[in-house]
Design a protein around this motif. Structure first.
Motif, mmCIF file in Angstrom:
data_model
loop_
_atom_site.group_PDB
_atom_site.id
_atom_site.type_symbol
_atom_site.label_atom_id
_atom_site.label_comp_id
_atom_site.label_asym_id
_atom_site.label_seq_id
_atom_site.Cartn_x
_atom_site.Cartn_y
_atom_site.Cartn_z
ATOM 1 N N UNK A 1 1.800 -5.764 6.343
ATOM 2 C CA UNK A 1 0.962 -4.579 6.403
ATOM 3 C C UNK A 1 1.646 -3.426 5.685
ATOM 4 N N UNK A 2 0.908 -2.705 4.867
ATOM 5 C CA UNK A 2 1.452 -1.515 4.231
ATOM 6 C C UNK A 2 1.697 -0.481 5.326
ATOM 7 N N UNK A 3 2.905 0.059 5.452
ATOM 8 C CA UNK A 3 3.262 0.834 6.646
ATOM 9 C C UNK A 3 2.637 2.211 6.760
ATOM 10 N N UNK A 4 2.146 2.798 5.670
ATOM 11 C CA UNK A 4 1.763 4.205 5.714
ATOM 12 C C UNK A 4 0.269 4.482 5.543
ATOM 13 N N UNK A 5 -0.494 3.543 5.003
ATOM 14 C CA UNK A 5 -1.869 3.870 4.605
ATOM 15 C C UNK A 5 -2.952 3.261 5.495
ATOM 16 N N UNK A 6 -2.622 2.370 6.385
ATOM 17 C CA UNK A 6 -3.633 1.734 7.213
ATOM 18 C C UNK A 6 -4.021 2.605 8.407
ATOM 19 N N UNK B 1 -10.882 -0.946 5.554
ATOM 20 C CA UNK B 1 -9.853 -1.210 4.548
ATOM 21 C C UNK B 1 -8.677 -1.917 5.208
ATOM 22 N N UNK B 2 -7.911 -2.630 4.395
ATOM 23 C CA UNK B 2 -6.704 -3.296 4.874
ATOM 24 C C UNK B 2 -5.701 -3.322 3.730
ATOM 25 N N UNK B 3 -4.702 -2.456 3.831
ATOM 26 C CA UNK B 3 -3.686 -2.336 2.784
ATOM 27 C C UNK B 3 -2.507 -3.247 3.115
ATOM 28 N N UNK B 4 -2.147 -4.087 2.163
ATOM 29 C CA UNK B 4 -1.035 -5.011 2.383
ATOM 30 C C UNK B 4 -0.013 -4.885 1.247
ATOM 31 N N UNK B 5 1.231 -5.198 1.576
ATOM 32 C CA UNK B 5 2.298 -5.383 0.603
ATOM 33 C C UNK B 5 2.687 -6.852 0.580
ATOM 34 N N UNK B 6 3.259 -7.298 -0.507
ATOM 35 C CA UNK B 6 3.709 -8.687 -0.586
ATOM 36 C C UNK B 6 4.815 -8.808 -1.633
#
Length: 399
Positions: free
Chosen positions: A371-376, A391-396
């Motif tokens: 999970x993207x830590x700041x935008x969800x 929305x669902x912001x992810x990092x990978x």
């Protein structure tokens, strides 16, 4: 925390589950004066209604922006009209045809991943979950996969069309203003072109099957069927994929299992359909006096079946609030995420195929997903009927 608030209510959009738990115990079926509906919460009672189409044959017919003229949706009619409409719509969804779509789904999944894989992050709803099923249905119907016509389809027939702040929709839940967006004009023009210049697409197949069956073109019928098919081909799949990924990210041990064994992906989808049902409720009409959950329901009554509650009923599911891909298969299969019986979701086989292949390609091509830590903000669309994150912001990790 709202518990005793009656369903449906916009107060319950973000977290309806404490209310569902309370209602199953304290008021499993009740008559709501405000909506004039019998609201049903328990899995057993919901199954009773769905298993008796002779008494509860269909949903209320109302103009939700998808139906054209006086032609109701497939889900809003009983037999024999339902059977005849469903046979037309099901032509492109038969098992043999589905198998042939696998390379197409993989190709579109990869093209979407190509657009963000090097960035190490993505907003999953807009950049994958919606465009994957939207582009698949557009390819199958020979519609544009980009540009204003594609955006018209996405805006009219995806979860965006159900995101109406301040509403408390309890019907099908699509945008009742869909006609104003031009989607019916677009579908009508496409059908008329197929009549004069047949193509190798499912729109042509449905049109030709209808003419062969009935002897002449029934444009209002085809417009309603094809619009409903296009909408169903986008919205349920997108919501299912978003909810499934969110659950996997909340349960990292489950994510690890699935990434190690892609054969578990179909069970991820089924368990997510149970725990976070994309369709939270369905109405039915009784055509005869009946007794449901010990309460007498007169003929002509409308019942609201709260599928999202039935799917978390501890009388049917062990530890129902837990996301578990190893849950006994018989339990997982008992979920009501796609409905049950005569009105079981027509597009379920395609949704499952798209979700399975889509996650296979994501797991093959993306490293560890977070999970993207700041935008969800984890806000859901403004609908009591559908359940989906905006929305669902992810990092990978990049390859």
């Amino acid at each position: 925390m709202v518990v005793e608030s009656r369903y449906p209510s916009t107060e319950l959009i973000e977290c309806p589950y404490p209310h569902f738990d309370w209602a199953r115990e304290e008021s499993p079926i009740y008559f709501d004066e405000a909506t004039q509906m019998y609201v049903v919460y328990r899995h057993e009672d919901i199954m009773f209604v769905l298993s008796h189409p002779e008494v509860f044959p269909h949903q209320p017919v109302h103009d939700n922006g998808i139906m054209f003229g006086d032609v109701p949706l497939i889900s809003s009619v009983g037999a024999p009209e339902h059977t005849a409409m469903r046979r037309l719509a099901f032509e492109p969804l038969k098992p043999g045809r589905l198998k042939s779509y696998e390379p197409l789904i993989a190709e579109i999944s990869d093209s979407l991943i190509d657009a963000f894989v090097a960035q190490g992050s993505v907003e999953f709803v807009e950049q994958f979950a919606i465009p994957l099923p939207a582009r698949v249905i557009c390819r199958l119907m020979d519609f544009p996969e980009q540009g204003p016509d594609f955006q018209l389809i996405v805006d009219s027939l995806s979860m965006k069309s159900a995101d109406r702040p301040g509403t408390s929709d309890v019907g099908i839940g699509f945008d009742r203003g869909a006609k104003r967006t031009g989607i019916h004009d677009f579908i009508r023009d496409a059908l008329e072109r197929r009549q004069n210049d047949p193509g190798d697409d499912i729109l042509t197949q449905i049109l030709q099957t209808q003419i062969e069956r009935d002897g002449s073109l029934n444009l209002p019928l085809l417009m309603t069927i094809c619009t409903e098919l296009a909408a169903g081909g986008v919205i349920t799949t997108a919501q299912m994929m978003v909810n499934a990924l969110m659950l996997l990210l909340q349960y990292p041990e489950q994510m690890a299992k699935v990434r190690a064994d892609h054969k578990l992906i179909p069970w991820v989808l089924e368990e997510s359909l149970r725990l976070e049902s994309p369709v939270q409720s369905e109405p039915r009409i009784s055509v005869a006096d009946a007794t449901v959950g010990g309460m007498k329901v007169p003929a002509g009554s409308t019942l609201l079946l709260v599928l999202g509650s039935g799917n978390r009923d501890p009388e049917r599911f062990t530890e129902p609030e837990r996301f578990d891909v190893d849950r006994p298969r018989a339990q997982i299969k008992a979920h009501l995420g796609f409905g049950y019986g005569m009105h079981f979701c027509l597009g379920a086989p395609l949704a499952r195929l798209e979700g399975t292949i889509g996650f296979q390609r994501l797991f093959d091509r993306l490293g560890e997903i977070r999970l993207e830590p700041d935008t969800n903000d984890f806000v859901h669309i403004a609908s009591t009927h559908f359940r989906a994150l905006r929305s669902l912001h992810i990092n990978f990790d990049t390859p």
